[in-house]
Design a protein around this motif. Structure first.
Motif, PDB file in Angstrom:
ATOM      1  N   LYS A 443      -5.384   3.518  -1.438  1.00 21.48           N
ATOM      2  CA  LYS A 443      -5.303   2.490  -2.485  1.00 21.48           C
ATOM      3  C   LYS A 443      -4.388   2.939  -3.619  1.00 21.48           C
ATOM      4  O   LYS A 443      -3.621   2.134  -4.164  1.00 21.48           O
ATOM      5  N   GLU A 444      -4.460   4.211  -3.970  1.00 17.97           N
ATOM      6  CA  GLU A 444      -3.597   4.728  -5.038  1.00 17.97           C
ATOM      7  C   GLU A 444      -2.127   4.652  -4.637  1.00 17.97           C
ATOM      8  O   GLU A 444      -1.270   4.248  -5.441  1.00 17.97           O
ATOM      9  N   ILE A 445      -1.823   5.042  -3.401  1.00 18.35           N
ATOM     10  CA  ILE A 445      -0.438   5.019  -2.917  1.00 18.35           C
ATOM     11  C   ILE A 445       0.116   3.599  -2.936  1.00 18.35           C
ATOM     12  O   ILE A 445       1.223   3.354  -3.434  1.00 18.35           O
ATOM     13  N   ILE A 446      -0.655   2.666  -2.406  1.00 14.55           N
ATOM     14  CA  ILE A 446      -0.163   1.291  -2.272  1.00 14.55           C
ATOM     15  C   ILE A 446      -0.113   0.587  -3.629  1.00 14.55           C
ATOM     16  O   ILE A 446       0.815  -0.191  -3.900  1.00 14.55           O
ATOM     17  N   SER A 447      -1.077   0.851  -4.489  1.00 13.33           N
ATOM     18  CA  SER A 447      -1.067   0.221  -5.817  1.00 13.33           C
ATOM     19  C   SER A 447       0.146   0.657  -6.625  1.00 13.33           C
ATOM     20  O   SER A 447       0.703  -0.120  -7.410  1.00 13.33           O
ATOM     21  N   GLU A 448       0.560   1.907  -6.441  1.00 12.43           N
ATOM     22  CA  GLU A 448       1.741   2.393  -7.136  1.00 12.43           C
ATOM     23  C   GLU A 448       3.017   1.811  -6.545  1.00 12.43           C
ATOM     24  O   GLU A 448       3.941   1.438  -7.270  1.00 12.43           O
ATOM     25  N   LYS A 449       3.062   1.705  -5.216  1.00 13.86           N
ATOM     26  CA  LYS A 449       4.273   1.244  -4.546  1.00 13.86           C
ATOM     27  C   LYS A 449       4.398  -0.282  -4.582  1.00 13.86           C
ATOM     28  O   LYS A 449       5.494  -0.823  -4.765  1.00 13.86           O
ATOM     29  N   TYR A 450       3.273  -0.964  -4.392  1.00 13.61           N
ATOM     30  CA  TYR A 450       3.275  -2.438  -4.355  1.00 13.61           C
ATOM     31  C   TYR A 450       2.161  -2.968  -5.267  1.00 13.61           C
ATOM     32  O   TYR A 450       1.097  -3.393  -4.789  1.00 13.61           O
ATOM     33  N   PRO A 451       2.356  -2.956  -6.575  1.00 11.63           N
ATOM     34  CA  PRO A 451       1.289  -3.369  -7.489  1.00 11.63           C
ATOM     35  C   PRO A 451       0.854  -4.818  -7.326  1.00 11.63           C
ATOM     36  O   PRO A 451      -0.236  -5.191  -7.776  1.00 11.63           O
ATOM     37  N   GLU A 452       1.670  -5.617  -6.664  1.00 14.63           N
ATOM     38  CA  GLU A 452       1.321  -7.028  -6.479  1.00 14.63           C
ATOM     39  C   GLU A 452       0.302  -7.256  -5.367  1.00 14.63           C
ATOM     40  O   GLU A 452      -0.264  -8.351  -5.240  1.00 14.63           O
ATOM     41  N   LEU A 453       0.053  -6.233  -4.550  1.00 10.25           N
ATOM     42  CA  LEU A 453      -0.861  -6.397  -3.425  1.00 10.25           C
ATOM     43  C   LEU A 453      -2.315  -6.158  -3.835  1.00 10.25           C
ATOM     44  O   LEU A 453      -2.609  -5.352  -4.715  1.00 10.25           O
ATOM     45  N   VAL A 454      -3.211  -6.859  -3.158  1.00  2.00           N
ATOM     46  CA  VAL A 454      -4.651  -6.742  -3.414  1.00  2.00           C
ATOM     47  C   VAL A 454      -5.297  -6.038  -2.224  1.00  2.00           C
ATOM     48  O   VAL A 454      -5.176  -6.492  -1.079  1.00  2.00           O
ATOM     49  N   LEU A 455      -5.971  -4.922  -2.486  1.00  2.00           N
ATOM     50  CA  LEU A 455      -6.606  -4.154  -1.420  1.00  2.00           C
ATOM     51  C   LEU A 455      -8.118  -4.343  -1.446  1.00  2.00           C
ATOM     52  O   LEU A 455      -8.715  -4.530  -2.527  1.00  2.00           O
ATOM     53  N   PRO A 456      -8.786  -4.264  -0.275  1.00  2.00           N
ATOM     54  CA  PRO A 456     -10.247  -4.311  -0.261  1.00  2.00           C
ATOM     55  C   PRO A 456     -10.814  -3.179  -1.115  1.00  2.00           C
ATOM     56  O   PRO A 456     -10.283  -2.069  -1.106  1.00  2.00           O
ATOM     57  N   ALA A 457     -11.884  -3.445  -1.839  1.00  2.00           N
ATOM     58  CA  ALA A 457     -12.457  -2.426  -2.706  1.00  2.00           C
ATOM     59  C   ALA A 457     -12.943  -1.226  -1.901  1.00  2.00           C
ATOM     60  O   ALA A 457     -12.805  -0.077  -2.331  1.00  2.00           O
ATOM     61  N   THR A 458     -13.526  -1.488  -0.755  1.00  2.00           N
ATOM     62  CA  THR A 458     -13.990  -0.425   0.135  1.00  2.00           C
ATOM     63  C   THR A 458     -13.602  -0.749   1.560  1.00  2.00           C
ATOM     64  O   THR A 458     -13.254  -1.903   1.885  1.00  2.00           O
ATOM     65  N   LEU A 459     -13.683   0.260   2.408  1.00  4.95           N
ATOM     66  CA  LEU A 459     -13.388   0.064   3.839  1.00  4.95           C
ATOM     67  C   LEU A 459     -14.398   0.876   4.628  1.00  4.95           C
ATOM     68  O   LEU A 459     -14.624   2.050   4.341  1.00  4.95           O
ATOM     69  N   GLN A 460     -14.982   0.240   5.637  1.00  4.51           N
ATOM     70  CA  GLN A 460     -15.979   0.931   6.461  1.00  4.51           C
ATOM     71  C   GLN A 460     -15.305   1.916   7.399  1.00  4.51           C
ATOM     72  O   GLN A 460     -14.300   1.601   8.032  1.00  4.51           O
ATOM     73  N   GLU A 461     -15.849   3.105   7.508  1.00  4.96           N
ATOM     74  CA  GLU A 461     -15.308   4.111   8.404  1.00  4.96           C
ATOM     75  C   GLU A 461     -15.461   3.651   9.852  1.00  4.96           C
ATOM     76  O   GLU A 461     -16.575   3.271  10.275  1.00  4.96           O
ATOM     77  N   PRO A 462     -14.359   3.642  10.638  1.00  8.53           N
ATOM     78  CA  PRO A 462     -14.457   3.215  12.041  1.00  8.53           C
ATOM     79  C   PRO A 462     -15.374   4.157  12.817  1.00  8.53           C
ATOM     80  O   PRO A 462     -15.288   5.374  12.669  1.00  8.53           O
ATOM     81  N   ALA A 463     -16.236   3.575  13.616  1.00  8.98           N
ATOM     82  CA  ALA A 463     -17.186   4.397  14.371  1.00  8.98           C
ATOM     83  C   ALA A 463     -17.302   3.904  15.804  1.00  8.98           C
ATOM     84  O   ALA A 463     -16.937   2.794  16.128  1.00  8.98           O
TER      85      ALA A 463
END
Length: 463
Positions: A443-463
């Protein structure tokens, strides 16, 4: 008097016809063009193709510029692709295009699949058909997906490519013989034609002290380039396709089980794993990767003849593997504001639409070119085979795989998101961070590179 006027009109008509018949620009324009052609690239691949196969090339100067047969000087501007550096430099240059001096204006620039849709529009790219006057019939033998991805929302074609890039799995024949009892591509394919079988062979390799893959990112494109939805939706939301989650799950499992060496893509360790001292069974590669990267990495002595006995030359084979995918591809764009439209047009036609040049590129370099007739001819040529691949006709496999390529889910953000997820997950795969911490890093990487994008607050670990 009438007769003189009539004769004068005939003379003028004849002169006009003569000019029209000798116009080789295809209607791009008869005005004088610039004496310098500026081309922006991110590596040397297209530079080599241009010098080896463009008929107008004459020589290379000591300063790295090229000279064409009409006296035009070609100036190459190269900026590495990593971390969006090429795009950032290109964006700056395009923003200054209208005020740039004639010999500094961008005439052509290259784009790749991960950001093709960003530049294939009327802000940056000339209309291939209506402005550069390349007839659609001249491009009819190119793979449709190579045109679809650079066709804008209004149906205008904005770029052309000399290559198609279906992906395969390249494996070591010597390890296949030792562990699987055969190096025959048909039999090996039957052993890894699903991900479950691929996992089974990975366990077999581990039992013999070998690794299935070199690192964390090796299988990424086999998953990410077969997604069912775009990385970013119409509302600028980042969407995690199930294929991305499947890659994370598999890579974590492989890392925990010791099925890979924990290397990053393009790292020294990853490249070393492709050579004689490596312990890795195989690598996912598309067309350019086999001839442009794997071959070189497999040699013990790059200066010695490319022949059996030099590292692993002759000891790799290719199969489709567990998934159909593509990886990469390079497109040529005629830049808006160029003062060399006729030359841009000629380069596009010669290097992407000439079947004889396309066939020769493939026969010389083993690259897979963007001409269905030429590729089918080589695929059906019983005398053709790659010495590097032990005589295997890999073009036949690529020809089959190319029919399955679908780039409809490409987005302008793909490079940053693909690189971001691979970077963020490394510590998770290595066991030095939790999944939640790795996702926070993403989230930090993408928010810095593409501040216009909205990311999910959390993501479930694939199992």
């Amino acid at each position: 008097m009438f007769r003189k006027i009539f004769v004068g009109l005939l003379v003028m008509l004849f002169a006009f016809t003569l000019v029209a018949c000798n116009d080789t620009t295809g209607g791009v324009g008869l005005e004088s063009e610039g004496d310098t052609l500026v081309i922006r690239v991110w590596n040397d691949e297209f530079i080599g193709r241009f010098r080896d196969y463009y008929p107008g090339y004459v020589k290379t100067n000591q300063d790295g510029t090229d000279v064409l047969d009409d006296g035009t000087v070609v100036k190459w501007i190269k900026v590495a692709n990593d971390n969006n550096a090429y795009q950032i430099a290109l964006d700056t240059a395009l923003a200054n295009q209208s005020s740039a001096a004639a010999n500094d204006k961008i005439d052509m620039f290259l784009i790749e699949a991960d950001y093709a849709t960003k530049y294939a529009n009327d802000l940056y790219a000339m209309d291939v058909v209506n402005e550069l006057k390349i007839k659609e019939s001249a491009l009819a033998d190119q793979y449709q997906y190579t045109k679809d991805i650079v066709t804008d929302k209004d149906g205008v074609l904005r770029a052309v490519s000399w290559q198609a890039t279906p992906g395969l799995f390249a494996y070591r024949a010597d390890l296949a013989r030792e562990v699987l009892g055969t190096d025959d591509p048909v039999q090996v394919q039957s052993m890894i034609n699903t991900w479950a079988k691929f996992d089974g062979v990975a366990a077999q390799m581990k039992a013999k002290t070998y690794k299935m893959l070199s690192g964390y990112d090796d299988a990424f494109r086999a998953f990410s380039n077969s997604i069912s939805q775009k990385w970013v939706d119409a509302n600028n939301n980042v969407v995690f396709d199930q294929q991305i989650l499947n890659w994370i799950k598999q890579t974590k499992a492989y890392s925990t089980a010791g099925y890979n060496n924990g290397n990053g893509l393009w790292s020294d360790g990853w490249q070393s794993d492709q050579g004689i001292n490596g312990d890795v069974f195989g690598f996912f590669y598309s067309t350019w990767g086999i001839n442009f990267t794997l071959l070189g990495n497999s040699l013990s002595d790059p200066d010695a003849p490319k022949a059996p006995g030099n590292g692993l030359f002759g000891e790799y084979r290719v199969v489709q593997g567990p998934a159909s995918y593509y990886w990469g591809g390079t497109w040529i764009v005629g830049a808006k504001g160029t003062d060399n439209p006729s030359l841009v047009r000629d380069i596009m036609l010669k290097l992407t639409a000439n079947p004889h040049i396309a066939e020769q590129i493939t026969r010389d370099t083993e690259d897979y070119t963007n001409n269905k007739t030429a590729m089918t001819k080589i695929a059906n040529d019983e005398t053709y085979g790659s010495a590097f691949l032990g005589g295997q006709n890999h073009i036949a496999l690529f020809t089959s795989a190319a029919q399955n390529i679908d780039m409809s889910n490409a987005s302008p953000y793909d490079q940053g998101l693909n690189e971001g997820i691979q970077t963020a997950m490394k510590d998770y795969f290595a066991g030095t961070s939790t999944f939640a911490e790795a996702y926070t890093r993403f989230k930090e990487i993408i928010s810095e590179k593409y501040p216009e994008l909205v990311l999910p607050a959390t993501l479930q670990e694939p199992a």
